[in-house]
Structure formats: C-alpha cells, structure tokens
Write an enzyme that holds these catalytic residues in place. Structure first.
Site, PDB file in Angstrom:
ATOM      1  N   ARG A 170      -1.158  -2.369 -18.139  1.00  0.00           N
ATOM      2  CA  ARG A 170      -2.506  -1.839 -18.312  1.00  0.00           C
ATOM      3  C   ARG A 170      -2.774  -0.693 -17.338  1.00  0.00           C
ATOM      4  O   ARG A 170      -2.683  -0.874 -16.133  1.00  0.00           O
ATOM      5  CB  ARG A 170      -3.494  -2.972 -18.035  1.00  0.00           C
TER       6      ARG A 170
ATOM      7  N   GLU B 148      -0.480   4.814  -0.494  1.00  0.00           N
ATOM      8  CA  GLU B 148      -1.332   5.990  -0.760  1.00  0.00           C
ATOM      9  C   GLU B 148      -0.518   7.269  -0.652  1.00  0.00           C
ATOM     10  O   GLU B 148       0.302   7.426   0.255  1.00  0.00           O
ATOM     11  CB  GLU B 148      -2.499   6.027   0.232  1.00  0.00           C
TER      12      GLU B 148
ATOM     13  N   THR C 217      -3.936   5.866 -22.111  1.00  0.00           N
ATOM     14  CA  THR C 217      -3.724   4.540 -21.551  1.00  0.00           C
ATOM     15  C   THR C 217      -2.280   4.167 -21.870  1.00  0.00           C
ATOM     16  O   THR C 217      -1.617   4.841 -22.672  1.00  0.00           O
ATOM     17  CB  THR C 217      -4.657   3.489 -22.183  1.00  0.00           C
TER      18      THR C 217
ATOM     19  N   ASP D  81      -7.001  13.411 -25.257  1.00  0.00           N
ATOM     20  CA  ASP D  81      -7.001  12.018 -24.808  1.00  0.00           C
ATOM     21  C   ASP D  81      -6.378  11.197 -25.936  1.00  0.00           C
ATOM     22  O   ASP D  81      -7.008  10.946 -26.959  1.00  0.00           O
ATOM     23  CB  ASP D  81      -8.433  11.560 -24.519  1.00  0.00           C
TER      24      ASP D  81
ATOM     25  N   TYR E 270       0.856  -1.199   0.000  1.00  0.00           N
ATOM     26  CA  TYR E 270       0.000   0.000   0.000  1.00  0.00           C
ATOM     27  C   TYR E 270       0.884   1.239   0.000  1.00  0.00           C
ATOM     28  O   TYR E 270       1.831   1.310   0.784  1.00  0.00           O
ATOM     29  CB  TYR E 270      -0.913   0.022   1.233  1.00  0.00           C
TER      30      TYR E 270
ATOM     31  N   LYS F 231      -2.238   0.189 -25.084  1.00  0.00           N
ATOM     32  CA  LYS F 231      -2.711   0.020 -26.468  1.00  0.00           C
ATOM     33  C   LYS F 231      -1.491   0.109 -27.390  1.00  0.00           C
ATOM     34  O   LYS F 231      -0.678  -0.811 -27.433  1.00  0.00           O
ATOM     35  CB  LYS F 231      -3.788   1.062 -26.793  1.00  0.00           C
TER      36      LYS F 231
HETATM   37  N1  DSN Z   1     -12.207  -0.126 -24.834  1.00  0.00           N
HETATM   38  C1  DSN Z   1     -11.223   0.704 -25.440  1.00  0.00           C
HETATM   39  C2  DSN Z   1     -11.155   0.527 -26.917  1.00  0.00           C
HETATM   40  O1  DSN Z   1     -11.369  -0.606 -27.346  1.00  0.00           O
HETATM   41  O2  DSN Z   1     -10.905   1.447 -27.645  1.00  0.00           O
HETATM   42  C3  DSN Z   1     -11.438   2.106 -25.076  1.00  0.00           C
HETATM   43  O3  DSN Z   1     -11.606   2.222 -23.715  1.00  0.00           O
END
Ligand code: DSN
Length: 411
Positions: free
Chosen positions: A228, A48, A219, A192, A46, A222
């Site tokens: 993740r 925080e 994110t 974003d 933990y 991707k």
């Molecule tokens: N679920 C993601 C995507 O497939 O683009 C976005 O959050």
C-alpha cells in the site's frame, strides 16, 4: 500475538476477506511475499533522506532496498526518475503540487462527480485549499471525457497544472489529447494513474510517458496488486530534483522502509509475464459483468467499460440509492461501494450508483463465468430490494467463493 484484543479483530478480518466477495475497485489481495515484507522488522528503521544521502546511520540495507525498488520501477514504467517514498497516492499528488506550484496557483482536474479524486482540487482537500482549483466534467450526453470542452475550459482558466486521471472513470483516458491541451495553454501535465497503473504497465492502456506528460503519480495497491502506498515518476531531471525535495523534507518525514521493500517486490511481480495475463483477465471480467447488467436492461455509465471497473446507476436500474444497494448486497456477503455518478443529485454519502471492480476477485481466482453469475446474483438482489432474498443468496455467494479459498493470499 500478546494483544488478544487486536489479534481477534485481525482474525475476524481474515474471515471477512475470505468469505465476502470483494468488488471495491481500489482493493486487491497482495502476495505472501509482499505481506511478509510489509510486516517485517524493516518497520524499525529510520532512513530520512534518499539512498547515499541519509540523515541516520545504519541505513545500508534501507539503501539497498530503496535502490532495488527504484530500478525495478524505472524498468516497469520506462521512466528515468522515480520516487518510491510517498505514503499514499494523495501524498504523491500533494508532493507534486508542492514541487510544481506556488500557493494560490491554478489547477484544473476532473470533478469528483465525474470520477476525479479528492486530491485533484476538491474544496475540502489541501489541493483545493492551497491552490485555486477548477474542474472539468465528463460529457452529459455519454458520460465520457470531452477533450474539446476540456480545451475550452483550459483556455479560459489558464491553469499552471492540468491533472488527467480518475478514481471512477470506466473508459480509456487519452493522454495524448491532454498533452495537446496542456501544451496549448502552457500548463504542466500530471497523469494520476492510481487506478489504471496495472493496465499501463502491461500495455493494456496508453503509457502517459509515451506522449510526454511531465509527471506521473500512482498508488501501488490497486490494479498493481502490491504494497500500500504511492509513487512519483518523471523523465525530467530538474523536476525530479524538485519532487524529491517536495516528498522529503517537503511533505513527509522518514520513509516506510518495510513498505518500500513491499513495493520493490510488487514491481518485480508486475514485471512477470503472468501479470499481463492477470490484467487481461481483470479487463475481460469487468467487461463481462458490465455486459450482463446492460443485457438485463440496467443502466451502466458510458454503457460499458474499457478497464477494471464500471458504474451502475442503481436509482435508474432498481429505484435504489447507492447507499441502499451497498447495504443490501452486504447481506449476501458482497462488498462494493456506493459511488457518485456524473451529475449526481445525491450527496456522496447517499449517491445514485455503485462502483464495481474486478481486480481483487480475479486475483482470488474467480473466472469469467463466476463474474457473470455474480452479476446475475447482484441484479436479482437489487431487483428484489429484499433483505431476506439477499441473505438467501449468501449461500450461492459462499459456494462461488468456496472453490477459490486456496488462491487467497490471506494467513
Ligand atoms: N479511495 C480510493 C478509491 O477507492 O478509488 C481512491 O483514493
């Protein structure tokens, strides 16, 4: 593993990931280092708070890890202030909204059907419930962003925050035009970049900080091909303080130290020169596949792609909904997702099209020729609308994958 029930399912998933062509544009295969870090004993800790200002003892290693992650991310993005704690891209956006807005404030984002994300003001999301959300669409004519129209909407709505970014938009986003619009109406600008971050950090897409956006969210799993989670970046010190408080304690509790270690490794990997080659291959493969669909007379949204993904109108091309196409292709061990298209008349659970992304299979080692072959296979299956033909084609798909097994980072 003592829990055989779960172990067997994980082994089934290993097999699935090895034996299916993975074309979901938001997925990828992480390196063994990232996998080790996210499965490590750091999960027990933990921590925080932030490095140097925690609410628990024994955080010396958590601090070292988070500091390394932050430094690497700043370098990767050329940004002054970063937060590596958001558990996901949506959590990152929620924290930014809390930092910049009051409940009820107006936000303006891309509509879901045009390619936007749920967390950009969709009515069922907290972003649509807690704020007064307005949307812009892509142009009906060519399905691309129409910056003049966005300006007109922004002038009418007068939002406090404009969101530039998408989940299923195949073309470059002109952040400088968004910045002009935001400045004209006195709005904050959030970029974003969850989907295109890999392209940005390798110089294959405009970096939103080069044109002075206020905040960037993303994110890390991707096109960045990492652990993740989510991240937030800004060059504004005052905003960075508000953002840090909005992440913790505003919208999250303890950070996931094991995931932050995975993110740190991700940023290091993305700083390597070979990551740029990887991203350039991803773009080339996406474009080669999209061109094959176009060559065969199929309808591709915006008639092509500039990035890692493209959208096929399956209704117009094959007389099939996105759902039917997704299900049919599964029989050939091809996994992708049905996707709403601009101005789609079908619901999000049916849709008129599919989204195809090349980030994961480029990691797995598929070449440009493999991707072209894959496009041919997909077209043949969807043209046939036959489960039998799809099942027969599975052999070709497995053959295509067979040579690549050794490149998968799956244990
Ligand atoms: N679920 C993601 C995507 O497939 O683009 C976005 O959050």
């Amino acid at each position: 593993m003592n829990d055989k029930e779960i172990e067997l399912i994980i082994l089934d998933e290993v097999k699935r990931q090895k034996e299916f062509v993975q074309l979901i544009a938001s997925e990828n295969f992480v390196s063994n280092d990232v996998l080790k870090a996210t499965g490590s004993i750091l999960t027990n800790k933990y921590a925080e708070g932030y490095p140097g200002k925690r609410y628990y003892g024994g955080v010396e290693n958590a601090d070292r890890i988070e500091n390394i992650a932050r430094d690497r991310l700043k370098k990767l993005f050329n940004a002054k202030y970063v937060n590596v704690q958001p558990h996901s891209g949506t959590q990152a956006n929620i924290a930014v909204f809390q930092a910049l807005l009051e409940p009820g404030d107006k936000i303006l984002g891309m509509s879901l059907t045009s390619g936007g994300h749920l967390s950009h003001g969709f009515k069922a999301s907290s972003s649509g419930k807690n704020y007064t959300a307005f949307t812009y669409e892509v142009s009906k004519e060519n399905n691309e962003l129409d910056y003049d129209e966005i300006l007109q909407i922004a002038k009418k709505v007068k939002p406090k925050l404009i969101i530039a970014g998408a989940s299923s938009y195949p073309r470059k986003i002109d952040f400088s035009k968004f910045k002009e619009i935001a400045d004209k109406v006195g709005a904050y600008l959030l970029a974003d970049v969850a989907h295109i971050i890999g392209l940005i950090v390798t110089g294959n897409h405009q970096n939103p900080f080069d044109v002075g956006v206020d905040v960037v969210t993303s994110t890390t799993h991707k096109t960045l091909r990492g652990a993740r989670g989510g991240i937030i970046l800004t060059n504004d010190e005052e905003l960075s303080k508000k953002i840090d408080s909005a992440v913790f304690p505003g919208t999250q509790g303890g950070p996931l130290v094991h995931v932050i270690a995975g993110k740190a490794i991700t940023f290091k990997e993305a700083l390597e020169p070979e990551f740029k080659t990887y991203i350039e291959n991803v773009i080339e493969n996406s474009s080669a596949m999209a061109n094959k669909f176009i060559e065969k007379g199929k309808v591709v949204s915006t008639n092509g792609t500039d990035n890692h993904l493209f959208l096929v109108n399956t209704k117009k091309s094959f007389g099939l909904t996105g759902k039917q196409s997704e299900e049919l292709l599964w029989n050939a061990n091809i996994v992708l997702n049905k996707n709403v298209l601009p101005f789609d008349e079908e619901s999000p659970s049916i849709t008129s099209g599919i989204r195809i992304g090349t980030a994961a299979m480029t990691t797995a080692g598929l070449t440009k020729n493999d991707f072209i072959k894959l496009a041919d296979i997909i077209i043949e299956i969807l043209d046939s609308n036959s489960k039998e033909i799809a099942t027969k084609k599975k052999l070709e798909v497995l053959k295509l994958l067979g040579r690549k097994y050794e490149k998968f980072n799956i244990n």
